[in-house]
Design a protein around this motif. Sequence first.
Motif, PDB file in Angstrom:
ATOM      1  N   ASP A 120      47.648  43.505  58.653  1.00 60.11           N
ATOM      2  CA  ASP A 120      46.886  42.723  57.682  1.00 60.11           C
ATOM      3  C   ASP A 120      45.598  42.233  58.333  1.00 60.11           C
ATOM      4  O   ASP A 120      45.464  42.188  59.556  1.00 60.11           O
ATOM      5  CB  ASP A 120      47.742  41.525  57.236  1.00 60.11           C
ATOM      6  CG  ASP A 120      47.288  40.873  55.942  1.00 60.11           C
ATOM      7  OD1 ASP A 120      46.254  41.304  55.382  1.00 60.11           O
ATOM      8  OD2 ASP A 120      47.958  39.921  55.498  1.00 60.11           O
ATOM      9  N   SER A 207      36.720  43.383  51.542  1.00 61.47           N
ATOM     10  CA  SER A 207      37.070  44.597  50.815  1.00 61.47           C
ATOM     11  C   SER A 207      37.788  45.558  51.753  1.00 61.47           C
ATOM     12  O   SER A 207      37.628  45.504  52.977  1.00 61.47           O
ATOM     13  CB  SER A 207      35.824  45.264  50.231  1.00 61.47           C
ATOM     14  OG  SER A 207      34.990  45.751  51.279  1.00 61.47           O
ATOM     15  N   VAL A 208      38.587  46.444  51.162  1.00 66.35           N
ATOM     16  CA  VAL A 208      39.240  47.528  51.894  1.00 66.35           C
ATOM     17  C   VAL A 208      38.839  48.831  51.220  1.00 66.35           C
ATOM     18  O   VAL A 208      39.039  49.002  50.009  1.00 66.35           O
ATOM     19  CB  VAL A 208      40.767  47.378  51.894  1.00 66.35           C
ATOM     20  CG1 VAL A 208      41.427  48.569  52.600  1.00 66.35           C
ATOM     21  CG2 VAL A 208      41.188  46.073  52.590  1.00 66.35           C
ATOM     22  N   ASN A 209      38.217  49.701  51.992  1.00 67.88           N
ATOM     23  CA  ASN A 209      37.737  50.992  51.476  1.00 67.88           C
ATOM     24  C   ASN A 209      36.839  50.817  50.258  1.00 67.88           C
ATOM     25  O   ASN A 209      36.894  51.589  49.289  1.00 67.88           O
ATOM     26  CB  ASN A 209      38.917  51.900  51.142  1.00 67.88           C
ATOM     27  CG  ASN A 209      39.798  52.150  52.350  1.00 67.88           C
ATOM     28  OD1 ASN A 209      39.325  52.190  53.483  1.00 67.88           O
ATOM     29  ND2 ASN A 209      41.097  52.301  52.111  1.00 67.88           N
ATOM     30  N   LEU A 270      47.679  47.731  55.762  1.00 67.05           N
ATOM     31  CA  LEU A 270      46.602  48.570  56.273  1.00 67.05           C
ATOM     32  C   LEU A 270      47.165  49.799  56.993  1.00 67.05           C
ATOM     33  O   LEU A 270      48.184  49.721  57.687  1.00 67.05           O
ATOM     34  CB  LEU A 270      45.719  47.765  57.228  1.00 67.05           C
ATOM     35  CG  LEU A 270      44.983  46.579  56.594  1.00 67.05           C
ATOM     36  CD1 LEU A 270      44.291  45.759  57.675  1.00 67.05           C
ATOM     37  CD2 LEU A 270      43.976  47.050  55.546  1.00 67.05           C
ATOM     38  N   ASP A 274      41.752  53.128  57.075  1.00 70.93           N
ATOM     39  CA  ASP A 274      41.253  52.068  56.198  1.00 70.93           C
ATOM     40  C   ASP A 274      40.063  51.364  56.850  1.00 70.93           C
ATOM     41  O   ASP A 274      40.049  51.132  58.070  1.00 70.93           O
ATOM     42  CB  ASP A 274      42.340  51.028  55.912  1.00 70.93           C
ATOM     43  CG  ASP A 274      43.384  51.528  54.931  1.00 70.93           C
ATOM     44  OD1 ASP A 274      43.125  52.526  54.238  1.00 70.93           O
ATOM     45  OD2 ASP A 274      44.470  50.899  54.843  1.00 70.93           O
ATOM     46  N   VAL A 276      37.915  47.875  56.719  1.00 69.85           N
ATOM     47  CA  VAL A 276      37.919  46.485  56.262  1.00 69.85           C
ATOM     48  C   VAL A 276      36.522  45.909  56.462  1.00 69.85           C
ATOM     49  O   VAL A 276      36.001  45.927  57.587  1.00 69.85           O
ATOM     50  CB  VAL A 276      38.964  45.646  57.027  1.00 69.85           C
ATOM     51  CG1 VAL A 276      38.926  44.192  56.560  1.00 69.85           C
ATOM     52  CG2 VAL A 276      40.361  46.241  56.844  1.00 69.85           C
ATOM     53  N   ARG A 287      32.452  45.129  59.872  1.00 67.55           N
ATOM     54  CA  ARG A 287      33.117  46.286  59.262  1.00 67.55           C
ATOM     55  C   ARG A 287      33.923  46.993  60.341  1.00 67.55           C
ATOM     56  O   ARG A 287      33.374  47.439  61.351  1.00 67.55           O
ATOM     57  CB  ARG A 287      32.076  47.234  58.665  1.00 67.55           C
ATOM     58  CG  ARG A 287      32.628  48.397  57.864  1.00 67.55           C
ATOM     59  CD  ARG A 287      31.486  49.282  57.357  1.00 67.55           C
ATOM     60  NE  ARG A 287      30.490  48.506  56.603  1.00 67.55           N
ATOM     61  CZ  ARG A 287      29.295  48.169  57.064  1.00 67.55           C
ATOM     62  NH1 ARG A 287      28.931  48.537  58.296  1.00 67.55           N
ATOM     63  NH2 ARG A 287      28.445  47.473  56.322  1.00 67.55           N
ATOM     64  N   ARG A 289      37.173  49.832  61.248  1.00 64.35           N
ATOM     65  CA  ARG A 289      38.081  50.894  60.811  1.00 64.35           C
ATOM     66  C   ARG A 289      39.407  50.753  61.541  1.00 64.35           C
ATOM     67  O   ARG A 289      39.452  50.564  62.763  1.00 64.35           O
ATOM     68  CB  ARG A 289      37.470  52.269  61.086  1.00 64.35           C
ATOM     69  CG  ARG A 289      38.313  53.438  60.602  1.00 64.35           C
ATOM     70  CD  ARG A 289      37.528  54.735  60.708  1.00 64.35           C
ATOM     71  NE  ARG A 289      37.209  55.032  62.091  1.00 64.35           N
ATOM     72  CZ  ARG A 289      37.936  55.844  62.880  1.00 64.35           C
ATOM     73  NH1 ARG A 289      39.023  56.418  62.398  1.00 64.35           N
ATOM     74  NH2 ARG A 289      37.562  56.061  64.119  1.00 64.35           N
TER      75      ARG A 289
END
Length: 309
Positions: A120, A207-209, A270, A274, A276, A287, A289
Amino acid sequence: MRFATARHDGTETSGVVDGETFHPLPAPILELLRSQRLPEAGAQAVTEPGVPLAEVELRAPLEPATVRDFVAFEEHVEGMTGGNVAAEWYAAPTFYFTNPYAITGPFDDVAIPPGCRRMDFELEVAAVIGRPGRDLTPEQAREHIIGYTIFNDWSARDLQSAEMKVGLGPAKGKDFATTLGPVLVTADELETHRDADGFLRLPMSVSVNGERIGHDLLSNMGWPFEELVSYASRGTEVRPGDVLGSGTCGNGGCLGELWGRPDREDPPPLRPGDVVEMTVEGIGTIRNRVTAGHDLPAVTPARTRPRDR
């Protein structure tokens, strides 16, 4: 002023971000904080030639001396507990210490820790201490905050849940990664965002993706940062370079808050690949990955100890 640490031509250097230019400082941010020379060094740096910001790779702004993380958003606690906020939460701002050696940069990949199946994120803002102090009042504490940065308190929820049943922790559920960045914004730059109650009214989102998961206002904290710093200094010291996280914001500031609802694990934990992304107005965007972690041998369980005396 906006301070940062960046890698350029194979060398890691601290500097001042002024528009689209990175102006190198004469020493790392933590060293300048400890010697009380950071503002002076920053003012001098921007008068000298810099390099285009696009040519450097931003790292975590500083290597923290210590990292405390509070839990200052009531709505987040409600989400994680099904609405059962303990009376003790209201009595004092609780925090835990996390690992200062696990700091990651604002655009680094972050690996899933060994044994984790429920990874998470946690959207937070952190205050950074610029002057030493002890037993500070909230009014005094404001003068000890040099600035703020975004703070992602990555969590391995399954590991965290298991180890905290012992009555101690979190431990391996938390200490694998904490992201700071993209810059350290000095407190004076955010004063125009302070509301009538003394809180910093900064919109924040995650946001995620590319899909927004949560958003909140930093001003929804139960205590302002000055109260958190004051509490942290009770009976002990805060020192330059100490980082104090706000705790996760409400309204989807983490996946676990959404999973706290009955029979729900959506969005899913996650997974490798992904991305984030977190944005806080006045500070910027980070940001990261998510990548696959290393498989390690299972942990050896404790033996049943003989009770001979």
